[in-house]
Each structure stands twice: as C-alpha cells, then as structure tokens.
Scaffold this active site. Structure first.
Site, PDB file in Angstrom:
ATOM      1  N   TYR A  54       0.823  -1.206   0.000  1.00  0.00           N
ATOM      2  CA  TYR A  54       0.000   0.000   0.000  1.00  0.00           C
ATOM      3  C   TYR A  54       0.861   1.262   0.000  1.00  0.00           C
ATOM      4  O   TYR A  54       1.804   1.400   0.772  1.00  0.00           O
ATOM      5  CB  TYR A  54      -0.942   0.040   1.213  1.00  0.00           C
ATOM      6  CG  TYR A  54      -1.710   1.338   1.290  1.00  0.00           C
ATOM      7  CD1 TYR A  54      -2.749   1.595   0.402  1.00  0.00           C
ATOM      8  CD2 TYR A  54      -1.364   2.324   2.213  1.00  0.00           C
ATOM      9  CE1 TYR A  54      -3.434   2.804   0.432  1.00  0.00           C
ATOM     10  CE2 TYR A  54      -2.043   3.532   2.250  1.00  0.00           C
ATOM     11  CZ  TYR A  54      -3.081   3.766   1.363  1.00  0.00           C
ATOM     12  OH  TYR A  54      -3.744   4.962   1.398  1.00  0.00           O
ATOM     13  N   HIS A  84      -4.595  15.700  -4.434  1.00  0.00           N
ATOM     14  CA  HIS A  84      -4.948  15.980  -3.045  1.00  0.00           C
ATOM     15  C   HIS A  84      -4.780  17.451  -2.675  1.00  0.00           C
ATOM     16  O   HIS A  84      -5.224  17.872  -1.601  1.00  0.00           O
ATOM     17  CB  HIS A  84      -4.105  15.121  -2.107  1.00  0.00           C
ATOM     18  CG  HIS A  84      -4.544  13.680  -2.054  1.00  0.00           C
ATOM     19  ND1 HIS A  84      -4.757  12.927  -3.175  1.00  0.00           N
ATOM     20  CD2 HIS A  84      -4.803  12.858  -1.001  1.00  0.00           C
ATOM     21  CE1 HIS A  84      -5.126  11.700  -2.827  1.00  0.00           C
ATOM     22  NE2 HIS A  84      -5.165  11.633  -1.507  1.00  0.00           N
ATOM     23  N   ASN A 196       0.785  12.759   4.024  1.00  0.00           N
ATOM     24  CA  ASN A 196       0.082  12.061   5.086  1.00  0.00           C
ATOM     25  C   ASN A 196       0.698  12.452   6.421  1.00  0.00           C
ATOM     26  O   ASN A 196       1.904  12.643   6.516  1.00  0.00           O
ATOM     27  CB  ASN A 196       0.182  10.545   4.876  1.00  0.00           C
ATOM     28  CG  ASN A 196      -0.987   9.805   5.487  1.00  0.00           C
ATOM     29  OD1 ASN A 196      -1.604  10.281   6.427  1.00  0.00           O
ATOM     30  ND2 ASN A 196      -1.277   8.626   4.941  1.00  0.00           N
ATOM     31  N   ARG A 284     -12.301  36.877  43.477  1.00  0.00           N
ATOM     32  CA  ARG A 284     -11.955  35.936  44.540  1.00  0.00           C
ATOM     33  C   ARG A 284     -11.529  34.567  44.001  1.00  0.00           C
ATOM     34  O   ARG A 284     -10.659  33.906  44.565  1.00  0.00           O
ATOM     35  CB  ARG A 284     -13.173  35.776  45.461  1.00  0.00           C
ATOM     36  CG  ARG A 284     -12.916  34.871  46.631  1.00  0.00           C
ATOM     37  CD  ARG A 284     -14.025  34.823  47.682  1.00  0.00           C
ATOM     38  NE  ARG A 284     -15.327  35.254  47.274  1.00  0.00           N
ATOM     39  CZ  ARG A 284     -16.449  34.578  47.545  1.00  0.00           C
ATOM     40  NH1 ARG A 284     -16.390  33.408  48.160  1.00  0.00           N
ATOM     41  NH2 ARG A 284     -17.615  35.054  47.198  1.00  0.00           N
ATOM     42  N   PHE A 330      -2.054   8.338  11.361  1.00  0.00           N
ATOM     43  CA  PHE A 330      -2.487   9.614  10.789  1.00  0.00           C
ATOM     44  C   PHE A 330      -3.748  10.151  11.450  1.00  0.00           C
ATOM     45  O   PHE A 330      -4.130  11.298  11.238  1.00  0.00           O
ATOM     46  CB  PHE A 330      -2.761   9.452   9.288  1.00  0.00           C
ATOM     47  CG  PHE A 330      -3.657   8.272   8.988  1.00  0.00           C
ATOM     48  CD1 PHE A 330      -4.992   8.291   9.306  1.00  0.00           C
ATOM     49  CD2 PHE A 330      -3.125   7.128   8.398  1.00  0.00           C
ATOM     50  CE1 PHE A 330      -5.811   7.204   9.052  1.00  0.00           C
ATOM     51  CE2 PHE A 330      -3.940   6.025   8.131  1.00  0.00           C
ATOM     52  CZ  PHE A 330      -5.292   6.072   8.464  1.00  0.00           C
ATOM     53  N   GLU A 415     -12.628   5.779   4.940  1.00  0.00           N
ATOM     54  CA  GLU A 415     -12.192   6.599   6.082  1.00  0.00           C
ATOM     55  C   GLU A 415     -13.453   7.056   6.804  1.00  0.00           C
ATOM     56  O   GLU A 415     -13.936   8.172   6.640  1.00  0.00           O
ATOM     57  CB  GLU A 415     -11.331   7.761   5.573  1.00  0.00           C
ATOM     58  CG  GLU A 415     -10.059   7.236   4.910  1.00  0.00           C
ATOM     59  CD  GLU A 415      -9.420   8.202   3.916  1.00  0.00           C
ATOM     60  OE1 GLU A 415      -9.881   9.351   3.829  1.00  0.00           O
ATOM     61  OE2 GLU A 415      -8.468   7.784   3.238  1.00  0.00           O
TER      62      GLU A 415
END
Length: 512
Positions: A54, A84, A196, A284, A330, A415
């Site tokens: 991956y 992205h 990432n 106070r 992440f 996700e």
C-alpha cells in the site's frame, strides 16, 4: 538575525517548537541522516520483491486494491500530490506554515517514512531560505492525515503552486530556482509520506497553545490590576487555602497573584474600614479558574509535544525487517482533544476577564465613578468597551464547542471516522485574537480604575510598571474620545508579550 535551532528527531522539547513558531530557523541534527537513508533503502528492497504494498505500488484509500506498474510509480506519487492539493480558503500564516514544515521535517527524519535524503534536505533548505509554501487553511478533516494542506506544501516542493519568499508570493518553481534549489522529483512512497500525517493540525494547535500561554500570563497581570482597581482583597490568594485543594495550577496561580499585588498601597488602604466581606467570584476565584485553565493547557501541551515528536504517516517503513506496515497513526484524535482543551481554556480566561471589566464599570461593585469616567452622563467612558468584551466572549463560547465529537465519513466510507482536528486547531487563532482584545480592554479598564482611586495611592511595583507601560501608549481617559485606537494599542502590548515582560523579574506560570 534569526536564531538557528538544531532538531533532534523524536526528542524536541516544547520550548524548541515555541522558538520555531516565534521565528527560529530549524535544521536537522546530522546524525538523523543514516536512518533516513536506511528507510529509503528498505523501500527499494521492498519494491524489488514485486509484492503489492500500500502506498508504494498501489492506489490510495479506497483504490488500494489497484496495482501500479513500475513504469508509473513516479507518476503515481506526483498524481497523489496534485489530486490531493484541493484546499480552499485563506493561506496559513507564515509562522504556522513554517512550524508545520519543521514538524514534517522532524517526522521524516526518524527513518520510518521511506523518503530519500534529498527530499528531507529540500525541506530543510526551504526552511533555511525562508521559502514558505502557500497553503490554504481549509480542507482537512484530520484523518487520513492532513491530506489537502500537506499536499499543497508538497506541491510547492515539486514546483507547483506558490511560495512566499520574503514578503512576495511567487510561482513555486521560480521561487525554488531563484534560491538555487531544484524542484523535487518524487520517488516511490515519497508523495504519500509528505502529504500524510498530522502536521497541519499539530502546527495550528501548537500555535494556539503558545498564544494561550502568553494570554494566560497577561490575564493574570490584568486580573491582579483589576483586583487593586476594584479594591479587592488578596486574602483569597493565601497559600494555605490552595494547599488544601492540591491542584498545582491553582497553587501556582495564587502565588503569582500574591506576588503581583505584594506591597500595593491601594490594597493596604482598604484593609481597615472596608465593609465588604467577600469579593465577587471574578476576583476571589481567580486562582481556581485560571489555575484550572493552566492545568488544562499543560495537559494539552503534553499531548502535543508527544504528537510533535511522533511519526504519523502511513504506511510506516521498518528498515530492520524490510516491512511496510499499514496502520492509523495519521488519525489526529489526540490533537483534536488537545485543541478542544485549549479552546476551553481560551474561552474561560476571557469569560472571567470580561466579568472583571463589568465589575469595574459598575459603581455599586467597584466604588468607582460609573463606567470609569470622571464625568459620567456627559461621557460614556468604558460603557461600550465592556459591551465589546461581552461580544468577543460570546463568540469564543460559540467557537469552544468541541470539534472532536464531530465526524463525517470520507473516501467512500473507507475513512469512516475522522477527528476534525484541523478545524479544531485552526479556530484557536481566532479565539486567541478575541481574547487578546478582551484582555486589552481589561488592561485599560484596570489602569483607569487605579487612576481614579486618587489620593496618590500606588499599586505594587510590578503593577505600577504595567501602568507606566499602558500610559506610555494610552493616556488616562478624561473625556470621551475615539476608543478603538486605544484598544488596538493595548492589544498590541498584550500580543507582543510586553505586558508580561513589564512585571519581570517576577516569573509567571508557564506550560513547561
């Protein structure tokens, strides 16, 4: 000349991150480079096995099952960056963007991301040369990492987008070449490693934390000055009271308030004959409220220091076994929780400060002329500055709603739970700006209150130094005048740290 700072990856203290935020120029300890090279070599060995891994030779997110051929690996990494880089909104402030870059530099340097040494050296050179990518603030949900903002940072490194060089925005490629730097060509895993991670969220959270620290200290000073102006008692700051409660922040805050007021002739003048038995809570209970805020900020600081020293991209490369392990570092939930804590502290510091302003303008509570003007009626004095403070506190209350409890699934439900850390951290800047103005209004009101007490009475040494500082910028209010410039001048003293510096050598509580 900016201070130079050497980062020891995984071992950077909070003070060093603060220094980077304040303008220090970071570089890597040379000893980090062997680990970087070992990680890059591991990626090459993993690729040579021909297995799907991956992020190295597959698609991303929901497309992870798509295998990418060797001839397209460079294009794969460039494509992920360009696709992205979908952020919107105003650019990150340069100081925060540079902190983000330094965080990414320290993360990559731990030898678990698989990037080549030349990639790390470019990031380091951009920091040294004052080349800051233009990064839109909006577009990250805090998992899978801060993808959009970090993609904009990475796009600048490959010559796409814009870079701030000095005070000028330039096309990224031109800015790099003008500085003698070549745009990066991304190798396997490198695009994903750069975009990432949680560095955008963490940088914004740290910036909010550092502003909150200074504002907490400033509000202790203005709170002490308000206590004198309102003829409040310092008995509630007695150490014996706070020792019984045992909270460290409360104990330290009470000690700071005592030290700020020690030797005040104003306080001494009403020890006898003042019929009031107890002060309102805003005077106070300052140690209890401000101490709790300090404890909360320290808890957030501990979380963010850990995050800043960690590695949060994916997959992670383990060079000792030539493995690429896919996990979820992440996910920025720790940062989201920390940001929410900072937001709560900023909100409450302002809330109690506004109550002290309200007390001072009320002649029944403060025993001062109404609205702190010598001739009320003809003049409105501090009537509307208190309203402004109330408006800002209300805004901060709305912003203090926790971001970490929100989640919108993304990437076709791959996700499916996200942290919203980016939004949670980014809002802190606006909250700090609001609080700066609230504290500034209190600073002006408290100084005016002390001026109106009369009789030639002075406050303590530290608080008189603060009054002199204020009066060097803003004269005592006799008759109504344009008020906004006064607030702006006082806010400048608060934001710059001048209010805190004025009480030196007295040391106010810090985060670490």
């Amino acid at each position: 000349m900016s201070r130079m700072l050497v980062l020891q990856p995984g071992k950077v203290c909070l003070a060093d991150w603060r220094a980077v935020y304040r303008g220090a120029v970071p570089s890597l300890a040379p000893a980090a480079y062997p680990s970087i090279e070992a990680s890059a070599a591991a990626v090459r060995r993993i690729l040579s096995r021909g297995e799907p891994v991956y992020g190295i030779n597959t698609g991303f997110g929901k497309l992870a099952s798509v295998r990418i051929g060797a001839a397209d690996l460079e294009t794969l990494q460039r494509n992920i960056v360009l696709s992205h880089a979908a952020g919107v909104g105003e650019p990150m402030p340069v100081a925060v963007a540079r902190l983000m870059m330094a965080l990414k530099l320290a993360s990559l340097a731990q030898g678990a991301s698989g990037v080549e040494p030349k990639t790390v050296r470019l990031l380091e050179a951009m920091l040294k040369g004052g080349l800051t990518p233009v990064v839109p603030c909006q577009g990250s949900v805090g998992a899978s990492g801060d993808l959009a903002p970090l993609a904009h940072m990475t796009a600048a490194m490959i010559g796409v987008g814009e870079i701030v060089a000095g005070n000028e925005r330039k096309p990224a490629e031109a800015a790099l070449r003008a500085a003698g730097l070549e745009p990066l060509t991304l190798g396997p895993k490198e695009g994903l490693a750069l975009l990432n991670g949680t560095q955008f969220s963490t940088a914004n959270a740290l910036a909010g934390l550092f502003e909150a620290e200074r504002l907490h200290q400033s509000a202790l000073v203005t709170g002490a000055l308000s206590t004198d102006a309102g003829r409040g008692s310092d008995t509630p700051f007695d150490p014996r009271i706070h020792a019984l409660r045992r909270h460290a922040g409360q104990i330290e805050t009470a000690a700071a308030l005592r030290a700020l007021m020690e030797g005040s002739a104003i306080r001494a003048s009403h020890r006898v004959g003042d019929e009031r038995v107890q002060d309102p809570y805003c005077l106070r209970c300052q140690p209890q409220v401000m101490g709790a805020a300090l404890d909360l900020l320290r808890q957030a600081a501990a979380t963010l220091q850990t995050e800043a020293n960690g590695v949060s991209d994916n997959p992670l490369i383990f060079a000792d076994s030539d493995e690429a392990l896919s996990g979820g570092n992440f996910h920025a939930e720790p940062v989201a929780f920390a940001a929410d804590m900072i937001a709560l502290a900023l909100c409450e510091i302002g809330s109690i400060a506004e109550r002290r302003i309200s007390l001072l303008v009320d002649p029944v509570l403060s025993l001062l002329p109404a609205f702190l003007t010598p001739r009320p009626g003809l003049n409105s004095g501090f009537m509307i500055p208190q309203v402004t403070a109330a408006a800002l506190v209300s805004e901060n209350r709305q912003r203090a709603y926790p971001a970490s409890v929100d989640s919108i699934p993304t990437s076709a439900n791959q996700e499916d739970h996200v942290s919203m850390a980016a939004h949670g951290a980014r809002r802190l800047s606006a909250m700090a700006d609001n609080l700066s103005n609230v504290v500034a209004i209190e600073l002006l009101a408290a100084a005016q209150g002390c001026d109106l007490i009369g009789g030639g009475l002075a406050s303590s040494g530290p608080l008189e130094a603060v009054r002199r500082l204020v009066r060097s910028k803003v004269p005592t209010l006799q008759d109504d005048r344009h008020f906004s410039p006064d607030i702006e001048a006082a806010a400048g003293l608060v934001r710059s740290g001048a209010v805190v510096d004025a009480v030196a050598p007295l040391t106010l509580p810090t985060l670490a």
